[in-house]
Design an enzyme around this catalytic site. Structure first.
Site, mmCIF file in Angstrom:
data_model
loop_
_atom_site.group_PDB
_atom_site.id
_atom_site.type_symbol
_atom_site.label_atom_id
_atom_site.label_comp_id
_atom_site.label_asym_id
_atom_site.label_seq_id
_atom_site.Cartn_x
_atom_site.Cartn_y
_atom_site.Cartn_z
ATOM 1 N N ASP A 66 -0.447 1.084 4.908
ATOM 2 C CA ASP A 66 -0.133 2.297 5.677
ATOM 3 C C ASP A 66 -0.696 3.533 4.978
ATOM 4 O O ASP A 66 -0.591 4.645 5.496
ATOM 5 C CB ASP A 66 1.370 2.420 5.958
ATOM 6 C CG ASP A 66 2.200 2.506 4.695
ATOM 7 O OD1 ASP A 66 1.655 2.364 3.591
ATOM 8 O OD2 ASP A 66 3.435 2.720 4.817
ATOM 9 N N SER A 67 -1.357 3.328 3.837
ATOM 10 C CA SER A 67 -2.139 4.410 3.226
ATOM 11 C C SER A 67 -3.217 4.889 4.197
ATOM 12 O O SER A 67 -3.800 5.955 3.996
ATOM 13 C CB SER A 67 -2.788 3.928 1.918
ATOM 14 O OG SER A 67 -3.469 2.707 2.116
ATOM 15 N N ASP A 105 0.811 -3.696 6.578
ATOM 16 C CA ASP A 105 2.015 -2.955 6.220
ATOM 17 C C ASP A 105 2.874 -2.675 7.438
ATOM 18 O O ASP A 105 2.359 -2.297 8.502
ATOM 19 C CB ASP A 105 1.623 -1.596 5.610
ATOM 20 C CG ASP A 105 1.677 -1.596 4.094
ATOM 21 O OD1 ASP A 105 2.233 -2.547 3.490
ATOM 22 O OD2 ASP A 105 1.158 -0.638 3.493
ATOM 23 N N LYS A 135 3.767 -6.660 4.910
ATOM 24 C CA LYS A 135 4.315 -6.112 3.663
ATOM 25 C C LYS A 135 5.327 -5.051 4.018
ATOM 26 O O LYS A 135 5.115 -4.275 4.947
ATOM 27 C CB LYS A 135 3.205 -5.519 2.791
ATOM 28 C CG LYS A 135 3.747 -4.860 1.508
ATOM 29 C CD LYS A 135 2.666 -4.541 0.506
ATOM 30 C CE LYS A 135 1.906 -3.270 0.751
ATOM 31 N NZ LYS A 135 2.741 -2.043 0.834
ATOM 32 N N GLU A 137 8.355 -2.256 2.141
ATOM 33 C CA GLU A 137 8.787 -1.624 0.898
ATOM 34 C C GLU A 137 10.291 -1.768 0.706
ATOM 35 O O GLU A 137 11.051 -1.752 1.668
ATOM 36 C CB GLU A 137 8.415 -0.129 0.924
ATOM 37 C CG GLU A 137 6.920 0.108 0.969
ATOM 38 C CD GLU A 137 6.555 1.600 0.920
ATOM 39 O OE1 GLU A 137 7.445 2.444 0.681
ATOM 40 O OE2 GLU A 137 5.364 1.897 1.129
ATOM 41 N N GLU A 204 4.168 -1.036 -7.794
ATOM 42 C CA GLU A 204 3.337 0.183 -7.818
ATOM 43 C C GLU A 204 3.914 1.237 -8.758
ATOM 44 O O GLU A 204 5.127 1.500 -8.771
ATOM 45 C CB GLU A 204 3.241 0.772 -6.392
ATOM 46 C CG GLU A 204 2.460 2.083 -6.365
ATOM 47 C CD GLU A 204 2.092 2.561 -4.966
ATOM 48 O OE1 GLU A 204 2.401 1.862 -3.980
ATOM 49 O OE2 GLU A 204 1.479 3.638 -4.868
#
Ligand code: KIV
Length: 289
Positions: A66-67, A105, A135, A137, A204
């Site tokens: 999602d960057s 993401d 993925k 978080e 991270e």
């Protein structure tokens, strides 16, 4: 070696998968046994078909991160990223790859409310993109959701430490785990995600000691970003490592200076257009004799 052919009708590259097997969640998970990984896992982010084609032969996993919010859309953070964005770019990356496992993401707000919400979002992403994993978080707070998804056929990559979707709670993007209490919490998060069945875990922005402890103490492969060379693998944002931005975080190694090279190519093109030295006869159509 290129694995793709040019469609002579359109002059566009089209993926023509060589017979072979894509990396799978179990094959990635098996790269670590007895808390050791012989050969580190290679992961890069990719957001487009063509970049996926170029990276695929070199990577075990491609992450549609999602960057893309900041990298592709110029957003201030990953918070505004939508399911539609993830779906469109995820499908493009799957179309451009044949070997690497593609993980997408889950965007902020698409999974936190409940395991059922997460299943609905993750299954939609898998159906619309053809990706093999998602993925998400979070640590202890999201472990039950990871178990729920995994038990229902959705391979999950965990993400602990600096979790950019929580930037408003964390107060910034600085490295985590400087204080013992915070380091212990990140380790507990990684263990919870591991126990819940994540087949690998992105760690991270943490101090090296924290990354090394996590890598030693969890069963799943640990993929570091701003973490430690001793992790079971590494991931970087592709535009960062190619030097597409003037400023890169300290943990990024720039393997190229593409921003400067693109700027120079555009400058030469602009000069040639203005001086009418482009196009030349070579790039111009004429009646066939
Ligand atoms: O969104 C992303 O690109 C990521 C990587 C930095 C791990 O989550």
């Amino acid at each position: 070696m290129s694995t793709f052919t040019i469609d002579t009708g359109t002059s566009r590259a089209t993926p023509s998968p060589v017979p072979g097997k894509r990396m799978t969640a179990p094959s990635i998970r098996l790269r670590k046994s007895d808390r050791r990984t012989e050969q580190p896992l290679v992961m890069l982010t990719a957001y487009t078909m063509r970049m996926a084609q170029l990276l695929d032969p070199h990577c075990d996993m491609l992450l549609v991160g999602d960057s893309l919010g900041q990298v592709i859309y110029g957003l201030p953070s990953t918070i505004p990223v939508t399911m539609e964005m993830m779906s469109a770019h995820g499908a493009a990356v799957v179309r451009g790859s044949w070997h690497a496992l593609v993980a997408v993401d889950m965007p902020f707000g698409s999974y936190e409310a409940s395991p059922a919400q997460a299943f609905e979002s993750a299954s939609r992403i898998m159906k619309e993109t053809g990706c093999a994993a998602v993925k998400l978080e979070g640590g202890e707070a999201i472990a039950a959701t990871i178990e729920f998804l995994t038990n229902r056929g959705i391979p999950v990559i965990g993400h602990v430490g600096l979790t950019p979707q929580a930037v408003n709670v964390l107060g910034g993007y600085g490295a985590r785990g400087r204080e013992e209490r915070e380091a212990a919490k990140i380790l507990a998060d990684a263990k919870a995600v591991d126990d819940a069945g994540a087949f690998c875990i992105v760690v991270e922005g943490v101090l090296e000691e924290v990354a090394v402890r996590i890598t030693r103490e969890v069963a799943a492969p640990v993929i570091g970003i701003g973490a430690s060379a001793q992790c079971d693998g590494q991931v970087l944002v592709i535009d960062d490592m190619l030097g597409m931005f003037e400023r890169t975080p300290r943990f990024v190694k720039r393997y190229d200076d593409l921003a400067a090279r693109i700027g120079e190519a555009a400058r030469v093109y602009a000069d040639e257009v203005r001086s009418r030295s482009f196009p030349t006869p070579e790039q111009t159509y004429h009646q066939k004799p």
